[in-house]
Enzyme design. Structure first.
Site, PDB file in Angstrom:
ATOM      1  N   HIS A 103       0.849  -1.202   0.000  1.00  0.00           N
ATOM      2  CA  HIS A 103       0.000   0.000   0.000  1.00  0.00           C
ATOM      3  C   HIS A 103       0.874   1.237   0.000  1.00  0.00           C
ATOM      4  CE1 HIS A 103       0.880  -1.039   4.180  1.00  0.00           C
ATOM      5  NE2 HIS A 103       0.898   0.253   4.407  1.00  0.00           N
ATOM      6  N   HIS A 105       0.561   5.357   1.141  1.00  0.00           N
ATOM      7  CA  HIS A 105      -0.237   6.363   1.842  1.00  0.00           C
ATOM      8  C   HIS A 105      -0.327   7.627   1.006  1.00  0.00           C
ATOM      9  CE1 HIS A 105      -0.045   4.383   5.850  1.00  0.00           C
ATOM     10  NE2 HIS A 105       1.066   3.878   5.353  1.00  0.00           N
TER      11      HIS A 105
HETATM   12  P1  5GP Z   1       1.615   0.917   7.350  1.00  0.00           P
HETATM   13  O1  5GP Z   1       1.786   1.203   8.819  1.00  0.00           O
HETATM   14  O2  5GP Z   1       1.766  -0.564   7.081  1.00  0.00           O
HETATM   15  O3  5GP Z   1       2.425   1.778   6.434  1.00  0.00           O
HETATM   16  O4  5GP Z   1       0.132   1.337   7.026  1.00  0.00           O
HETATM   17  C1  5GP Z   1      -0.970   0.526   7.273  1.00  0.00           C
HETATM   18  C2  5GP Z   1      -2.143   1.448   7.319  1.00  0.00           C
HETATM   19  O5  5GP Z   1      -3.322   0.678   7.201  1.00  0.00           O
HETATM   20  C3  5GP Z   1      -2.248   2.221   8.643  1.00  0.00           C
HETATM   21  O6  5GP Z   1      -2.232   3.605   8.371  1.00  0.00           O
HETATM   22  C4  5GP Z   1      -3.566   1.750   9.214  1.00  0.00           C
HETATM   23  O7  5GP Z   1      -4.267   2.781   9.828  1.00  0.00           O
HETATM   24  C5  5GP Z   1      -4.318   1.246   8.010  1.00  0.00           C
HETATM   25  N1  5GP Z   1      -5.275   0.216   8.316  1.00  0.00           N
HETATM   26  C6  5GP Z   1      -5.070  -0.868   9.112  1.00  0.00           C
HETATM   27  N2  5GP Z   1      -6.201  -1.625   9.159  1.00  0.00           N
HETATM   28  C7  5GP Z   1      -7.100  -1.002   8.367  1.00  0.00           C
HETATM   29  C8  5GP Z   1      -8.459  -1.293   8.019  1.00  0.00           C
HETATM   30  O8  5GP Z   1      -9.052  -2.277   8.447  1.00  0.00           O
HETATM   31  N3  5GP Z   1      -9.071  -0.415   7.160  1.00  0.00           N
HETATM   32  C9  5GP Z   1      -8.439   0.687   6.653  1.00  0.00           C
HETATM   33  N4  5GP Z   1      -9.131   1.463   5.836  1.00  0.00           N
HETATM   34  N5  5GP Z   1      -7.178   0.998   6.976  1.00  0.00           N
HETATM   35  C10 5GP Z   1      -6.517   0.173   7.830  1.00  0.00           C
END
Ligand code: 5GP
Ligand code: ZN
Length: 140
Positions: A103, A105
């Site tokens: 993903h 952001h």
């Molecule tokens: P990372 O920390 O891996 O870069 O980002 C993961 C992102 O996924 C976090 O910003 C977190 O808030 C988001 N996230 C985690 N679980 C869910 C979910 O169930 N739904 C949505 N829409 N976002 C999620």
């Protein structure tokens, strides 16, 4: 499309098993609002195929990510009028990755928002930069 991972929250969202606020979808990517937003308008663009992160995602899926991010950035720009937008993406624990499904952001930014994303420009040691460069190029 790659196999969905039954333990992966983003695969469940793509399959419609977990709800989300969908921003955009096409054959290769899906985009939604983040549920733990850094600030208003924080969105995510994810590949539909399950891949841990940038290191093992399909390049054709990755090629669809930035055009989708562009659409969302344009809408965020028009709707929220931020002072800037960062498109950032984490790979691995030290980079802050918490969901192991690719993903990126989309962060609308304000000058005073306190995001720890800005770093100063301190000149580096050119010898060291070149030594590290040679290490990378040896395996490129
Ligand atoms: P990372 O920390 O891996 O870069 O980002 C993961 C992102 O996924 C976090 O910003 C977190 O808030 C988001 N996230 C985690 N679980 C869910 C979910 O169930 N739904 C949505 N829409 N976002 C999620
Ligand atoms: Zn997944």
């Amino acid at each position: 499309m790659g196999m969905a991972n039954p333990d992966c929250i983003f695969c469940k969202i793509i399959a419609g098993e977990v709800p989300s606020l969908k921003l955009y979808e096409d054959d290769r990517v899906f985009a939604m609002m983040d549920i733990n937003p850094f600030d208003d308008g924080h969105g995510l663009v994810i590949t539909k195929a399950h891949a841990e992160n940038l290191l093992n995602a399909d390049p054709d899926d990755l090629a669809a990510v930035l055009p989708a991010a562009q659409k969302i950035c344009r809408a965020v720009e028009a709707a929220l009028k931020p002072e800037g937008v960062n498109v950032v993406q984490a790979n691995g624990p030290a980079a802050g990755q918490t969901v192991y499904h690719f993903h990126t952001h989309i962060f609308p930014r304000r000058r005073d928002d306190g995001a720890m994303l800005n770093w100063g420009h301190t000149p580096g040691d050119m010898g060291r930069i070149e030594a590290v460069y040679n290490k990378i190029m040896a395996v490129m």
